[in-house]
Design a protein around this motif. Structure first.
Motif, short mmCIF file in Angstrom:
data_model
loop_
_atom_site.label_atom_id
_atom_site.label_comp_id
_atom_site.label_asym_id
_atom_site.label_seq_id
_atom_site.Cartn_x
_atom_site.Cartn_y
_atom_site.Cartn_z
N HIS A 72 0.85 -1.20 0.00
CA HIS A 72 0.00 0.00 0.00
C HIS A 72 0.89 1.25 0.00
O HIS A 72 1.01 1.94 1.02
N PRO A 73 1.53 1.55 -1.11
CA PRO A 73 2.52 2.62 -1.17
C PRO A 73 1.96 4.03 -0.98
O PRO A 73 2.74 4.96 -0.77
N ARG A 74 0.64 4.20 -1.00
CA ARG A 74 0.09 5.54 -0.81
C ARG A 74 0.09 5.96 0.67
O ARG A 74 -0.12 7.13 0.98
N ILE A 75 0.33 5.00 1.58
CA ILE A 75 0.36 5.34 3.01
C ILE A 75 1.59 6.19 3.30
O ILE A 75 2.73 5.79 3.05
N GLY A 76 1.36 7.37 3.83
CA GLY A 76 2.45 8.30 4.12
C GLY A 76 2.67 8.57 5.59
O GLY A 76 3.60 9.29 5.96
N TRP A 77 1.80 8.01 6.43
CA TRP A 77 1.94 8.22 7.88
C TRP A 77 1.55 6.94 8.61
O TRP A 77 0.53 6.32 8.29
N VAL A 78 2.37 6.54 9.59
CA VAL A 78 2.10 5.38 10.43
C VAL A 78 2.19 5.80 11.89
O VAL A 78 3.19 6.40 12.31
N GLN A 79 1.14 5.50 12.64
CA GLN A 79 1.11 5.78 14.08
C GLN A 79 1.26 4.48 14.86
O GLN A 79 0.49 3.53 14.67
N PHE A 80 2.28 4.41 15.75
CA PHE A 80 2.45 3.27 16.64
C PHE A 80 1.78 3.55 17.98
O PHE A 80 1.73 4.70 18.42
N PRO A 81 1.33 2.50 18.68
CA PRO A 81 0.71 2.70 19.98
C PRO A 81 1.68 2.63 21.15
O PRO A 81 1.28 2.75 22.30
N TRP A 82 2.96 2.41 20.87
CA TRP A 82 3.96 2.26 21.92
C TRP A 82 4.85 3.50 21.98
O TRP A 82 5.03 4.21 20.99
N ALA A 83 5.47 3.71 23.13
CA ALA A 83 6.48 4.75 23.23
C ALA A 83 7.81 4.26 22.67
O ALA A 83 8.53 5.00 21.99
N GLY A 84 8.16 3.00 22.95
CA GLY A 84 9.41 2.42 22.47
C GLY A 84 9.18 1.61 21.20
O GLY A 84 8.26 0.79 21.14
N VAL A 85 10.00 1.83 20.18
CA VAL A 85 9.83 1.14 18.89
C VAL A 85 11.13 0.46 18.47
O VAL A 85 11.40 0.29 17.29
N GLU A 86 11.93 0.04 19.45
CA GLU A 86 13.24 -0.52 19.14
C GLU A 86 13.16 -1.78 18.29
O GLU A 86 14.08 -2.08 17.53
N ARG A 87 12.07 -2.53 18.39
CA ARG A 87 11.94 -3.76 17.60
C ARG A 87 11.85 -3.48 16.10
O ARG A 87 12.08 -4.37 15.29
N PHE A 88 11.46 -2.27 15.74
CA PHE A 88 11.27 -1.95 14.34
C PHE A 88 12.50 -1.31 13.70
O PHE A 88 12.56 -1.18 12.48
N VAL A 89 13.46 -0.90 14.51
CA VAL A 89 14.62 -0.18 13.98
C VAL A 89 15.43 -1.05 13.03
O VAL A 89 15.77 -0.63 11.91
N SER A 90 15.74 -2.28 13.42
CA SER A 90 16.61 -3.13 12.62
C SER A 90 15.95 -3.60 11.33
O SER A 90 16.64 -4.07 10.42
N SER A 91 14.63 -3.45 11.20
CA SER A 91 13.94 -3.89 9.98
C SER A 91 14.18 -2.95 8.82
O SER A 91 13.89 -3.30 7.67
N GLY A 92 14.68 -1.73 9.11
CA GLY A 92 14.90 -0.75 8.06
C GLY A 92 13.65 -0.01 7.65
O GLY A 92 13.69 0.82 6.73
N VAL A 93 12.53 -0.25 8.34
CA VAL A 93 11.27 0.37 7.93
C VAL A 93 11.32 1.89 8.06
O VAL A 93 10.69 2.61 7.28
N PHE A 94 12.12 2.41 9.01
CA PHE A 94 12.17 3.85 9.21
C PHE A 94 12.95 4.58 8.11
O PHE A 94 12.99 5.82 8.09
N GLU A 95 13.59 3.83 7.24
CA GLU A 95 14.32 4.45 6.13
C GLU A 95 13.39 4.82 4.98
O GLU A 95 13.82 5.44 4.00
N ARG A 96 12.14 4.44 5.05
CA ARG A 96 11.18 4.73 3.99
C ARG A 96 10.75 6.19 4.03
O ARG A 96 10.80 6.84 5.08
N PRO A 97 10.27 6.72 2.91
CA PRO A 97 9.76 8.10 2.87
C PRO A 97 8.36 8.19 3.46
O PRO A 97 7.39 8.61 2.81
N VAL A 98 8.23 7.73 4.69
CA VAL A 98 6.97 7.71 5.42
C VAL A 98 7.22 8.40 6.76
O VAL A 98 8.29 8.23 7.36
#
Length: 332
Positions: A72-98
């Motif tokens: 779903h490439p049109r998604i430009g914003w993602v809201q997480f429900p947690w304060a800590g998101v360390e589990r997602f850092v190593s996935s490289g997901v934060f490198e996206r233009p989102v």
């Protein structure tokens, strides 16, 4: 602009596969609350295929989020429900233009209260008295005028500084960013201005610390930020309180420090590993109070998350900055 928001998992895929926050939350009720928050913020609740924003409630599966964003490439914003998101850092997901935002700061009120409770309990030997099945006088120590060092300069630190003001504590906030932490400005109630210092100042500050509170994000740089060397610098009467992530403290070093009398007590809402295994020496130590990652309640988590979603949907529509935006460079 219009805000078309999807929630994952979808209503069709409802599951109790894990908790979305730091307390057990009914996923169906949370979904309904978030849907209402989206509407109050002026957004529209839509399926993933039509969404430009996403509230992600699936814990611990960064690969699934990556696949979802790929589909779903049109998604430009993602809201997480947690304060800590360390589990997602190593996935490289934060490198996206989102734009990614999390709940940092949302739960600070109850977590700061918990940190204050653990601090007072440690100073007054509450754990030892509660474990002793008989009359057990313990010499109490007061929090008034104590030297408190807080690792982390976010929402929890801000709230804790406010809660500590009536005790006249001498407070130092150690944070990565050079600007002063919120709440550390001088006020008539606190003539001494709490200092904001960089991480490099920690070795010099620890020998002058009575209470060390950990309230920072977990990153590769802050993993085991408190280990044998740091514990050895604390005075023997010092207490250590952790309301952040268990991996901030080297658990083996903490056990050794308590055994050697290097510090006097520890209050832990988080541990490494977590849950702490049955039979671990920390469970048996009467100077240690463990509260099993329960600093905030399910009702509070759900309410504050929905308020964050409502504001961010409104911010998205109005073109204003979002709250809790994650810095890809730091991972929090």
């Amino acid at each position: 602009m219009e805000a078309r928001i999807a929630i994952a998992p979808s209503a069709e895929a409802r599951t109790s596969r894990g908790r979305p926050g730091p307390a057990d939350v009914d996923l169906d009720r949370l979904r309904l609350g978030i849907e209402e928050a989206v509407s109050r913020g002026g957004g529209a609740n839509v399926p993933l295929a039509d969404a430009d924003g996403l509230v992600w409630l699936v814990p611990g599966e960064p690969e699934l989020l990556v696949a979802t964003l790929d589909a779903h490439p049109r998604i430009g914003w993602v809201q997480f429900p947690w304060a800590g998101v360390e589990r997602f850092v190593s996935s490289g997901v934060f490198e996206r233009p989102v734009v990614f935002s999390c709940a940092k700061g949302s739960f600070a009120g109850q977590v700061a209260e918990h940190a204050l409770m653990l601090t007072l309990a440690c100073l007054r030997g509450l754990s030892r008295q509660a474990r002793t099945p008989g009359w057990c006088p313990v010499e109490p120590r007061s929090l008034h005028g104590r030297r408190v060092t807080i690792l982390g300069g976010g929402g929890i630190a801000t709230e804790l500084v406010r809660l500590l003001r009536p005790f006249g504590c001498r407070i130092r906030v150690i944070r990565r960013h050079p600007e002063k932490a919120e709440g550390t400005d001088e006020t008539p109630e606190t003539p001494e201005t709490p200092e904001t210092l960089p991480p490099s100042a920690l070795p010099a500050v620890l020998p002058e610390t009575d209470v060390l509170v950990l309230a920072l994000a977990l990153t590769p740089e802050t993993r085991h930020v408190v280990g044998a060397a740091q514990l050895a610098l604390l005075p023997p009467h010092a207490v250590v309180v952790n309301v952040a992530r268990g991996a901030h403290i080297d658990t083996g070093a903490l056990v050794e420090a308590l055994g050697a009398g290097t510090i006097s007590a520890a209050g832990l809402d988080v541990t490494d590993p977590e849950p702490l295994p049955d039979g671990h020496p920390l469970w048996a130590d009467p100077r240690v109070l463990i509260t099993s990652h329960s600093a905030d309640s399910a009702e509070y988590v759900a309410r504050m998350l929905c308020e964050r979603v409502e504001r961010n949907v409104g911010n998205l529509r109005a073109g204003r900055p979002l709250e809790g935006v994650i810095d890809p460079a730091t991972g929090y």
